[in-house]
Design an enzyme around this catalytic site. Structure first.
Site, short mmCIF file in Angstrom:
data_model
loop_
_atom_site.label_atom_id
_atom_site.label_comp_id
_atom_site.label_asym_id
_atom_site.label_seq_id
_atom_site.Cartn_x
_atom_site.Cartn_y
_atom_site.Cartn_z
N ASP A 144 97.03 -67.79 -18.92
CA ASP A 144 98.01 -68.01 -20.03
C ASP A 144 99.14 -68.49 -19.72
O ASP A 144 99.28 -69.25 -18.35
CB ASP A 144 98.18 -66.84 -20.85
N ASP A 145 100.27 -68.31 -20.22
CA ASP A 145 101.85 -69.02 -19.94
C ASP A 145 102.09 -68.58 -18.28
O ASP A 145 101.74 -67.49 -17.89
CB ASP A 145 102.80 -68.52 -20.67
N GLY A 162 97.00 -72.82 -16.04
CA GLY A 162 97.57 -71.80 -16.94
C GLY A 162 98.19 -72.73 -18.19
O GLY A 162 97.91 -73.86 -18.31
N HIS A 163 99.08 -72.08 -19.18
CA HIS A 163 99.33 -72.72 -20.23
C HIS A 163 100.93 -73.08 -20.06
O HIS A 163 101.66 -73.61 -21.24
CB HIS A 163 99.25 -71.87 -21.23
N GLY A 164 101.51 -73.41 -18.82
CA GLY A 164 102.72 -73.94 -18.67
C GLY A 164 104.16 -72.85 -18.80
O GLY A 164 103.73 -71.54 -18.98
#
Ligand SMILES: *[C@@H]1O[C@H](CO)[C@@H](O)[C@H](O)[C@H]1NC(C)=O
Ligand SMILES: *[C@@H]1O[C@H](CO)[C@@H](O)[C@H](O)[C@H]1NC(C)=O
Length: 389
Positions: free
Chosen positions: A215-216, A237-239
């Protein structure tokens, strides 16, 4: 351990204490077995009680080995403001995720001041919990591995966190926190395994850190001020995301965030701002500088039309005001044609967006950008030549 050994250790620790001004506490003295199977929650909490009760600065030492720990709440305030936890071993969460119940925590530091952690590994053993979720079974909420609630003057250095059930590290309601030289790792398909989440906190610095999760990489929630993220590698991941914001109608803003010298590799997103919905919050004074994107799906996003859970969304415009956001020296490659997307609301357009020297490519050509309701300035940016109003 024999009783005589125990007494000897105790005498040695007194000797050490008088020779040094630092008081030393070792979890082994309290019977923590490093076999990865014996529950060591009680010895750890007993060692903490002694360390926290010390009126002078203290080192709490965790030797090599694996320590099984159930839910552990390390409570402050302490009688000193200098507790250094030195870890050479690995702390292991229970494989039975029900052991942590529905509290959402594995290791929690509450209202401590001047606590530092150096070294060590936290193994959240999240795989069973992720599988439970994936199978749609009845699962608990999932626990964050390491949380600081209402803490001040915290320094975490050289810690590794792997396979957290939920977020790896959460900084909530804190003041003056440094996280440096961390390594955070979970599989890229593990759900909600954010690297570091910061909210309602002032003066947090995250530096020299590598984060690969599902995730983030870093998520930034309401009430975050003076956050510095420098020298961080993210992906998969999501940044790095500011938001989601606007979960509550009355919400504190996010102000003065610097993200500098950061590299995203193969992540779903890069710099994400404010998946926001209607609320009193705001985002202002954000600087993204010297960022490298390597094959990132959505390198730059501002989305005010984000609609969590798709409830009552289409007519709802974001009440969150976004202003003074600077993107300077952003280079690299996008995995999709549109590398920069500002999707702001009609009622609250994004103001004072500065895009300077943003050069992103898609399949070796300049990538495109798209802007809606965003004002500001663009200079020497191939990817966004005439995007802003
Ligand atoms: C620790 O810091 C707090 C807040 O700054 C202060 O009130 C307290 O007296 C300090 N405690 C010690 C033991 O120095
Ligand atoms: C912004 O945050 C940085 C730390 O990241 C701090 O040094 C600086 O003083 C803050 N600026 C303002 C105006 O508060």
């Amino acid at each position: 351990m024999k009783k005589s050994q125990c007494i000897l250790l105790f005498l040695l620790s007194i000797l050490f204490t008088s020779a040094n001004s630092v008081y030393n506490v070792n979890v082994a003295t309290f019977g923590a077995k490093p076999d990865g199977k014996t529950d060591t929650t009680k010895p750890f909490l007993a060692a903490w009680a002694v360390a926290c009760g010390s009126t002078k600065s203290v080192e709490l030492y965790v030797p090599q080995g694996r320590y099984l720990i159930g839910q552990a709440i390390f409570k402050g305030p302490c009688k000193n403001n200098a507790t250094n936890i030195k870890i050479d071993g690995t702390l292991v969460a229970p494989t039975n995720y029900w052991d942590l119940e529905n509290t959402g925590y594995w290791i929690l530091f509450n209202k401590v001041n001047g606590v530092s952690i150096s070294g060590g590994t936290l193994d959240g053993q999240g795989a069973g919990f992720w599988a439970c979720r994936a199978a749609g079974k009845n699962c608990p909420n999932g626990a964050r591995s390491l949380t600081f609630n209402g803490a001040r003057n915290v320094n975490v250095k050289g810690l590794t966190s792997i396979n957290s059930q939920a977020s790896h590290i959460v900084i909530n309601g804190c003041n003056n926190v440094i996280m440096q030289g961390l390594k955070i790792v979970a599989p890229d398909n593990s759900p909600n395994t954010d690297g570091i989440h910061v909210q309602t906190s002032t003066g947090v610095t995250i530096t020299g850190t590598s984060i690969k999760t599902g995730d983030d990489c870093i998520s930034i929630g309401p009430g975050t001020r003076n956050l510095m993220i420098v020298g961080v590698n993210c992906g998969p991941g999501h940044g790095i995301s500011i938001g989601s914001l606007g979960k509550d109608a009355i919400e504190d803003g996010v102000q003065n965030v610097t993200v500098k010298t950061v590299t995203f590799t193969g992540s779903d997103n890069g710099l994400v701002l404010a998946k926001t919905s209607a609320s009193t919050g705001f985002v202002r004074g954000i600087l993204y500088q010297d960022v490298i994107m390597k094959n990132v799906k959505n390198p730059i996003i501002v989305d005010q039309h984000y609609c969590p859970r798709n409830e009552a969304c289409p007519s709802q415009n974001s009440g969150i005001k976004i202003s003074q956001v600077t993107y300077r020296n952003i280079r690299g490659s996008s995995a999709t044609p549109i590398a920069m997307k500002f999707d702001c609301s009609v009622t609250n357009p994004c103001r004072e967006m500065n895009v300077i020297n943003v050069k992103l490519t898609y399949q070796n050509n300049p990538a495109q950008s798209s802007c809606l309701n965003a004002d500001g300035k663009i200079s020497s940016s191939v990817s966004a030549s005439s995007c802003l109003n």
